[in-house]
Write an enzyme that holds these catalytic residues in place. Structure first.
Site, PDB file in Angstrom:
ATOM      1  N   GLN A  96      17.673  39.961  -5.500  1.00  0.00           N
ATOM      2  CA  GLN A  96      18.530  41.003  -5.177  1.00  0.00           C
ATOM      3  C   GLN A  96      19.603  40.882  -4.151  1.00  0.00           C
ATOM      4  O   GLN A  96      19.320  39.921  -3.417  1.00  0.00           O
ATOM      5  CB  GLN A  96      17.974  42.409  -4.896  1.00  0.00           C
ATOM      6  N   HIS A  98      22.672  43.307  -1.465  1.00  0.00           N
ATOM      7  CA  HIS A  98      23.010  44.640  -1.006  1.00  0.00           C
ATOM      8  C   HIS A  98      24.373  44.588  -0.727  1.00  0.00           C
ATOM      9  O   HIS A  98      25.083  43.387  -0.024  1.00  0.00           O
ATOM     10  CB  HIS A  98      22.071  44.930   0.482  1.00  0.00           C
ATOM     11  N   ARG A 281      20.393  44.036  -8.458  1.00  0.00           N
ATOM     12  CA  ARG A 281      19.267  43.085  -8.798  1.00  0.00           C
ATOM     13  C   ARG A 281      20.027  41.744  -9.882  1.00  0.00           C
ATOM     14  O   ARG A 281      20.980  42.313 -10.378  1.00  0.00           O
ATOM     15  CB  ARG A 281      18.303  43.770  -9.651  1.00  0.00           C
TER      16      ARG A 281
END
Length: 413
Positions: A96, A98, A281
């Site tokens: 993943q 952010h 993701r």
């Protein structure tokens, strides 16, 4: 001070034993992945000031400046800006990234404008905040963090001797770094799933073989083989091979900023993050993967994972990061030592991870012979065992002593 009663999240990747062992309780047999300490609306900690357990989030909402301090409210708004966790991984979490703050605000506003339900499985942005995070190992901890240099990844993939990987090897050797990493990750995530499953299977077999031999990438190959065991056929296995494998020893940490692809693989650690749910993701998950949005967020630059070790500031050991929403430090306390001050004009969450730690504030009335409270019902003396934690209002004056390890989470203002 308030002793915290915390929620343990039973995510499937969680260890069944690590958190119970730290807490000194019997395992339930179910995975116990994360214990949350803070005021996140999904699972706020609970405190009891004499009228029964209440949500810490509700307590802060009722009097933000009293609980958080005027400086923190002015800087971050009327909410606790960080979330502290115990994280116990027995199998890999999703690969993943952010967003940064501007990306999070824009993405959240766009999905709100388009009317995407906040709980929709294809929604990317749950809030308008970024989610930098820091993971400090309590046990040896395995993870993936950031892109490896393309030439080194080309060598690693080439040694697997898989025909389906050869086009990626050529791109990694021939193209400039940013375009090479972008092109390969895009190709992996947009390839035909059935064709990619065969490539993943062959790559996993090669990684298992090379992970059992001595060589420059032995540990990395072994980690990728383990990932493939948990996620057979997942294109994220090949995406993971583009990233640095890292093993943290207890006390070492990783800082994960915006756009850095990463995954936690195995181990127990203390995690501190900005109070956000925004995750995009890349694979190793049955959940939604929004490839175009992901490619907009990922930073296509290679680099060393940058293992952090605490820097001593007197008796406090600080994990330095470029983030104001949180600050993590550690105290290793010896028996017989003088009580150490933990004064702060900002809110604090304190977590004991070893031994016994005693927190003491101003004098009050004895309750049950061991805990003192002031006239508001807030404890002025607490003893914390491993896995136990406390919330300290802004401006409280207290000391810490004992024989153990205490992690301290607060903010920078």
């Amino acid at each position: 001070m308030d002793r915290l009663a915390n929620t343990v999240r039973p995510y499937a990747w969680g260890s069944t034993t690590a958190i119970p062992e730290l807490l000194g309780v019997e395992p339930t047999g179910a995975p116990q992945a994360e214990m949350w300490m803070g005021a996140h609306p999904a699972a706020p900690s609970r405190i009891d000031r004499g009228a029964g357990p209440v949500s810490l989030a509700d307590v802060i909402d009722a009097a933000p400046e009293t609980e958080l301090g005027a400086d923190a409210v002015r800087a971050f708004g009327p909410r606790l800006p960080f979330l502290l966790k115990l994280l116990a991984a027995a199998s890999p979490l999703s690969l993943q990234v952010h967003p940064d703050l501007a990306q999070a605000r824009a993405g959240f506003a766009d999905e709100e404008r388009r009317g995407v339900p906040i709980d929709a499985p294809h929604r990317n942005y749950k809030d308008a905040n970024h989610k930098p995070e820091l993971l400090c190992a309590l046990t040896p901890f395995d993870g993936l963090c950031g892109f490896r240099h393309p030439a080194q990844t080309a060598d690693l993939l080439e040694d697997l001797d898989v025909d389906g990987l050869k086009p990626y090897v050529d791109i990694l050797r021939a193209s400039p770094e940013e375009s090479a990493l972008r092109e390969v990750l895009t190709a992996v995530l947009t390839a035909d799933r059935d064709a990619m499953a065969e490539t993943v299977e062959q790559a996993a077999a090669g990684a298992g073989r090379l992970g059992a031999e001595e060589g420059p990438h032995t540990d990395s190959y072994a980690a990728y083989a383990a990932i493939a065991h948990h996620y057979p056929g997942d294109p994220g296995v090949i995406a993971a091979m583009l990233l640095n494998y890292v093993r943290l020893q207890p006390g070492e940490a990783l800082f994960l900023g915006a756009g850095i692809p990463h995954a936690y693989l195995n181990g127990l650690g203390v995690e501190l993050m900005a109070n956000s749910d925004n995750v995009l993701r890349c694979g190793l998950t049955p959940k939604h993967v929004d490839v175009p949005e992901l490619l907009r967020i990922v930073r296509f630059a290679s680099g060393d994972p940058g293992i952090l070790r605490p820097e001593a500031d007197g008796t406090e050991e600080v994990y330095e990061t470029p983030i104001d929403e949180f600050r993590l430090s550690r105290y290793v306390l010896a028996p017989g030592g003088a009580p150490l001050p933990l004064d702060a004009r900002t809110p604090q969450v304190l977590l004991c991870t070893a031994g016994t730690v005693r927190l003491r504030a101003r004098a009050g009335t004895a309750v049950n012979g061991s805990v003192e409270v002031d006239d508001t019902g807030i404890a002025t003396e607490l003893t914390l065992a491993p896995g136990e934690s406390a919330f300290v209002r802004a401006g409280e004056h207290l000391t810490v002593s004992g024989n153990g390890t205490l992690f301290r989470a607060t903010v920078v203002v």
